[in-house]
Design an enzyme around this catalytic site. Structure first.
Site, PDB file in Angstrom:
ATOM      1  N   CYS A  21      16.267  15.807  61.075  1.00 15.76           N
ATOM      2  CA  CYS A  21      15.390  15.269  60.043  1.00 15.76           C
ATOM      3  C   CYS A  21      13.922  15.308  60.459  1.00 15.76           C
ATOM      4  CB  CYS A  21      15.829  13.866  59.670  1.00 15.76           C
ATOM      5  SG  CYS A  21      17.444  13.865  58.839  1.00 15.76           S
TER       6      CYS A  21
ATOM      7  N   GLU B 180      16.926  11.618  54.542  1.00 15.84           N
ATOM      8  CA  GLU B 180      15.618  12.273  54.626  1.00 15.84           C
ATOM      9  C   GLU B 180      15.656  13.680  54.037  1.00 15.84           C
ATOM     10  OE1 GLU B 180      16.143  10.019  58.638  1.00 15.84           O
ATOM     11  OE2 GLU B 180      17.426  10.938  57.121  1.00 15.84           O
TER      12      GLU B 180
ATOM     13  N   HIS C 157      21.640  14.141  55.010  1.00 19.30           N
ATOM     14  CA  HIS C 157      21.026  12.891  55.449  1.00 19.30           C
ATOM     15  C   HIS C 157      20.023  12.457  54.390  1.00 19.30           C
ATOM     16  CE1 HIS C 157      21.829  13.406  60.055  1.00 19.30           C
ATOM     17  NE2 HIS C 157      22.889  13.697  59.315  1.00 19.30           N
TER      18      HIS C 157
END
Length: 167
Positions: free
Chosen positions: A97, A66, A64
């Site tokens: 995250c 992040e 992801h």
């Protein structure tokens, strides 16, 4: 008592979010969900990490925006702890995250638009308010919200049109 976080202007938040949006556009160009993130050192006002969604391309469910931005920032600092930082991300983070942000000791999370299905900051869960964590993550939402939301809407509309056209 004023802190360095309190001194960050709205214009500064918008500046960094615009860069996160550019990261998200890179994800979209690769047909990944358009989410982008940057980690900024509060004192130097420099980007120390950046990332965009790429779980499909990398065959990595943890890729992801992040997480990739945190990994990059940790390498820059040569430390897995990132106190004195702000993470800017276009869409409200998921559970994974948010957990990573807390474990990294990020001081402030700034996100553009809510993620109503899986957001773990305000939409579905409120993980930053859980008192059992040994680090409290503060957050600010709605920075360049319309632009962040539009990226997602356009991406999924295009995906639906392309899918319908291939039938």
């Amino acid at each position: 008592m004023s802190t360095a976080l309190d001194q960050i202007s709205s214009a500064t938040h918008e500046h960094w979010m615009a860069i996160a949006i550019k990261q998200a556009e890179q994800a979209a160009a690769l047909d990944e969900v358009p989410i982008g993130a940057v980690v900024v050192d509060i004192l130097s006002q420099q980007i120390i990490g950046a990332g965009f969604n790429q779980p499909i391309r990398s065959s990595d469910p943890t890729a992801h925006a992040e997480i990739l931005a945190l990994r990059s920032a940790a390498k820059t600092r040569e430390n897995y702890r990132l106190p004195g930082t702000v993470l800017y991300v276009t869409i409200e983070p998921c559970t994974m995250c948010v957990g990573a942000l807390i474990h990294a000791r990020v001081d402030l999370l700034v996100f553009g638009a809510r993620e109503p299905r899986a957001g773990a900051v305000v939409s579905q869960l409120a993980l930053p308010t859980e008192e059992h964590f040994n680090h409290q993550l503060t957050h600010l939402e709605g920075v360049l919200e319309e632009s962040c939301s539009a990226l997602m809407t356009e991406f999924f509309q295009t995906r639906r049109v392309n899918k319908a056209g291939s039938i």
